[in-house]
Design an enzyme around this catalytic site. Sequence first.
Site, PDB file in Angstrom:
ATOM      1  N   HIS A 249       4.997  42.201  17.260  1.00  0.00           N
ATOM      2  CA  HIS A 249       4.153  43.344  17.590  1.00  0.00           C
ATOM      3  C   HIS A 249       4.878  44.673  17.402  1.00  0.00           C
ATOM      4  CE1 HIS A 249       0.517  45.030  18.847  1.00  0.00           C
ATOM      5  NE2 HIS A 249       0.669  45.043  20.155  1.00  0.00           N
ATOM      6  N   ASP A 253       0.429  45.604  14.176  1.00  0.00           N
ATOM      7  CA  ASP A 253      -0.457  45.897  15.309  1.00  0.00           C
ATOM      8  C   ASP A 253      -1.635  44.929  15.313  1.00  0.00           C
ATOM      9  OD1 ASP A 253      -2.355  46.817  13.453  1.00  0.00           O
ATOM     10  OD2 ASP A 253      -1.682  48.892  13.622  1.00  0.00           O
TER      11      ASP A 253
END
Length: 278
Positions: A249, A253
């Site tokens: 992450h 995204d």
Amino acid sequence: LARAHAARRGEPMPGAAAPAAAAPKPSAVAAVPAPVVVAEGAPGRTERRVPMSAVRRRVAQRLKESQNALALITTFQEADLTESIKLREKHKDLFQKTHGAQLGVLSFFIKACATGLMDIPGVNGVIDDATGEIVYRDFVDISVPIPSPRGPVTCTLRNCESMSIRDIERGLAGLMEKARKDQLAVEDMSEASFGIVDSGSAGGMLGTCFINPPASATLGTNAVKKRATVVDGKVVSREMMYLSLTYDHRLVDGREAATFLGSVRDKLEDPSRMLLDV
């Protein structure tokens, strides 16, 4: 008189009994207890220890490195594999006769992922922590599970972005032959830019994956099950699979992950899109 003279000189008195021997003083150091034999206990309560193999130790080390270095998160999607399975069943015999390789569903996954990774380069990238830079790759090297006499091993199929289904199946066949002969080299099992993990062969329905750096994402495939779903307003039985995408992450995204996973799903549900590159 003799007794008096003896007492004055500190000698034992005549006729007196000899003094009893002094009791031995206890030792200042405690005695070392005898070794305790551990009983096996009740049936079914025994334990045994076996040394970890070098491969298992290395896998454990890599798992912890991935967990400690990456910000792991997973997104899920559902895919209808009915058309992909029909295509394989329809052409597998002719495919093997023409190209000398078996046609499997794994090649569809590899092709769908390779196309999606070129469209969404962030999922195919990696963060170089040493320089603080993001590395975007213009190639796709995918790690896939390969059967071997010692169990499944993870091998890397390189330059998947330029491969057809035929080329992918031939590449997989070559890796399986190397694994069968125990001739896999280090470069055959490392440096993938993306990974595919198959828990469906063991009946897994849902699950998260680990990421093997320098990859930044891994696709998890699960068991195919017939389930009721709605197609064109009608409830029908279809061959369904849950897909998962575990990604770093820090780099990828949620929007990119969901878009990539949707792209893979669309290509698996309509394999002709891979032929038309749409």
